[in-house]
Design a protein around this motif. Structure first.
Motif: not given
Length: 606
Positions: A111-112, A138, A153-155, A167, A171-172, A175, A187, A274
């Motif tokens: 990811k990312q 992001l 924001v997180g997974e 979701y 997905d993110y 949080k 979202r 993160r």
């Protein structure tokens, strides 16, 4: 013969349909696969009250894998690992994990991915059948401010997946902070793009000219109430300190600044770093992740004398001209002349004065029994306090907000017994000590009540959602205290005198050219140096800002909390700060520092 002819006709018609009319099989013959690519929407932007961008999106890429399409025997795991800058064993483990989840559904392999890695990878994608790249975004923060407000924001977790079918794994989701509170509007809505892929794993265009595609819909923009410049300035002044700053526009309840110190750069909780950074912040002894402005319970100290005075006036047990001697045999106090009026009692913050006020509120002689009389008085007192927004959770548009604590008769009945307590048991409440506690947001809201002479609008952080302005997180209803407006004038007069007259405890909050009203407090701390408190508003007439400042382990409220609050008022009302010497003094006062390795030098947080 008829049956035979009918069967043959059915076959011929179906073959004609498949071979001539329907292009799906022709396309499948020309293409190795048809891929459904999720189109992730950009999350909504977050802006401050003046249109400055607080949060925006930056493009990144996820490497996806469909395990059933991977040619494991001929797969060059080492080359893929080198391109992704990971080890080959880790690459195989990720493939195994994806395969255990599903052979046919796509999973996130890495990811990312940065733009640089993505550029290198694209050149060799044909060598890795079963893999493809999917774009997403992001969050980025152009100014490293307001981390506790904006959130992160997180997974998505397994629990969140079960709770919300929207979701999918990978997905993110928001949080914390506004990201979490406004998740459903931020979202957006996912889309899908159906593309054809050849035998070399290269995309060959849309399937059926995009007939089955759907566009992603970007999330709505949040227009917040924050003043980014004021927020940044407040965070700057709070460096090296523990505590909080809250500033509110009194007439609207809009939060101008909300600071919990120490804070952190919100960019630390973005992307692949993160998890590591979150762990480091969790271990930090100063607890930077903890939102002191909304969650810390503190004794309010002498700022609590303001509602005590108002209740005494409303109940008719004192008048603006009531005086009491500073009798230190009743309760401790600093050196000052006797207070001959209510405004003088507030100006000099006389403890024995408010001991007497509270006694008259609690024990009014309505029944002969002193215990029952105290219960009647405290029950009524409790109603008044809650009407100020104290002891109850203020419905700001953030989660995990605490309500402070205002003790009631049930609490003392449980603790002492129904007929075992009276005023003499609970007199420490008179000066904001004992069992009473507030959170800093409530302190700022109390300042707004004083500024408005009797009401508050629920504090909120969002003015509007989306370009259509679809409402905000806070109501706009006025909540009135159970005290007549006319009784606020003598109390506000005392706040004015505390800042502008000799022996005023908030003299360091004085601001040339602006009439500031304020009240200081010293919050007792059993773990060390007392805490400093200041609340105030300005200008005195037609107030535009109400503030609370709470500094842990900083001593008397007039020493550091009052000037810090005054600087915030100056910055907001004047757009700049002229008192550079005072600003330098406030900046130079610190509770803790960090050494070269990042270790804390100073007392631990409690």
């Amino acid at each position: 013969m008829a049956i035979f002819i009918v069967v043959m006709l059915v076959y011929w018609i179906r073959l004609f349909q498949l071979q001539i009319l329907d292009e799906r099989y022709t396309l499948d013959a020309q293409s190795n696969a048809i891929r459904h690519k999720v189109q992730y929407p950009g999350r909504g932007l977050i802006l401050d009250r003046n249109g400055q961008i607080l949060v925006y999106n930056e493009a990144v890429y996820d490497l996806m894998v469909v395990p059933g399409q991977v040619r494991v025997d001929s797969m060059d795991w080492n080359k893929l690992a080198d391109l992704l800058e990971i080890d080959s064993l880790g690459a195989r483990e990720r493939y195994a994990k994806a395969r255990s989840y599903s052979r046919y559904a796509p999973s996130v392999f890495e990811k990312q991915i940065s733009k640089e890695v993505y550029g290198r990878l694209q050149e060799y994608m044909y060598q890795f059948p079963g893999f493809y790249v999917q774009s997403r975004s992001l969050r980025r923060y152009p100014k490293p401010i307001a981390a506790h407000v904006l959130g992160d924001v997180g997974e998505v977790s397994q629990e969140e997946l079960k709770a919300a079918p929207f979701y999918k794994p990978g997905d993110y989701i928001g949080k914390s902070g506004l990201e979490k509170y406004y998740e459903e509007v931020l979202r957006g809505k996912k889309g899908v793009k159906v593309v054809m892929v050849d035998v070399l794993n290269r995309e060959k265009g849309s399937y059926k000219d995009g007939m089955y595609d759907s566009l992603a819909q970007q999330g709505e923009t949040l227009y917040t109430t924050l003043d980014a410049d004021l927020q940044a300035y407040a965070e700057d002044l709070m460096q090296g300190k523990r505590g909080s700053v809250v500033a509110i526009e009194p007439g609207t309840g809009e939060v101008l600044a909300l600071v919990s110190a120490p804070t952190y750069d919100p960019n630390l909780l973005v992307g692949r770093v993160r998890s590591r950074n979150y762990g480091n912040l969790m271990k930090d002894s100063q607890k930077p992740l903890f939102n002191r402005a909304l969650m810390s319970y503190y004794p309010p100290g002498s700022i609590f004398k303001l509602p005590q005075a108002l209740i005494g006036l409303q109940e008719g047990v004192i008048s603006p001209y009531t005086g009491f001697p500073c009798d230190k045999s009743l309760i401790g106090c600093h050196e000052h002349p006797d207070a001959e009026s209510l405004s003088e009692g507030i100006r000099m913050s006389c403890n024995p004065y408010f001991y007497q006020v509270f006694k008259r509120i609690i024990q009014q002689g309505k029944v002969p029994n002193i215990f029952e009389d105290s219960r009647i008085g405290l029950a009524r007192w409790d109603e008044y306090m809650r009407s100020f927004g104290l002891g109850t959770r203020l419905a700001i548009d953030l989660l995990d907000v605490k309500g402070g604590y205002i003790p009631d008769t049930a609490f003392y009945d449980r603790f002492y017994g129904r007929k075992r307590w009276a005023f003499s048991t609970i007199y420490s409440l008179s000066i904001g000590q004992g069992e009473v506690s507030l959170v800093p947001l409530q302190m700022a809201n109390l300042a707004a009540v004083m500024a408005n002479r009797g009401y508050y609008v629920t504090p909120h952080l969002v003015r509007a959602v989306g370009d259509e302005g679809l409402g905000s997180g806070g109501d706009t209803v006025r909540h009135y205290a159970l005290v007549d407006r006319r009784y606020f004038d003598p109390v506000v007069k005392g706040m004015y005198e505390a800042v502008h007259l000799p022996r005023g405890t908030a003299r360091r909050a004085e601001l040339p050219g602006v009439v500031v009203c304020g009240k200081t407090g010293t919050s007792e701390n059993p773990h060390g140096e007392d805490h400093a408190v200041f609340i105030g508003f300005a200008p005195m007439d037609r107030p535009r800002i109400a503030v609370s400042v709470f500094l842990e382990n900083s001593g008397f409220g007039g020493t550091w909390a009052a000037p810090l609050g005054s600087l915030l008022i100056e910055r907001y009302l004047n757009g700049k700060v002229e008192r550079k010497e005072l600003e330098s003094q406030v900046r130079g006062f610190t509770i803790f520092e960090r050494d070269a390795e990042g270790r804390i030098i100073g007392p631990p947080a409690h």
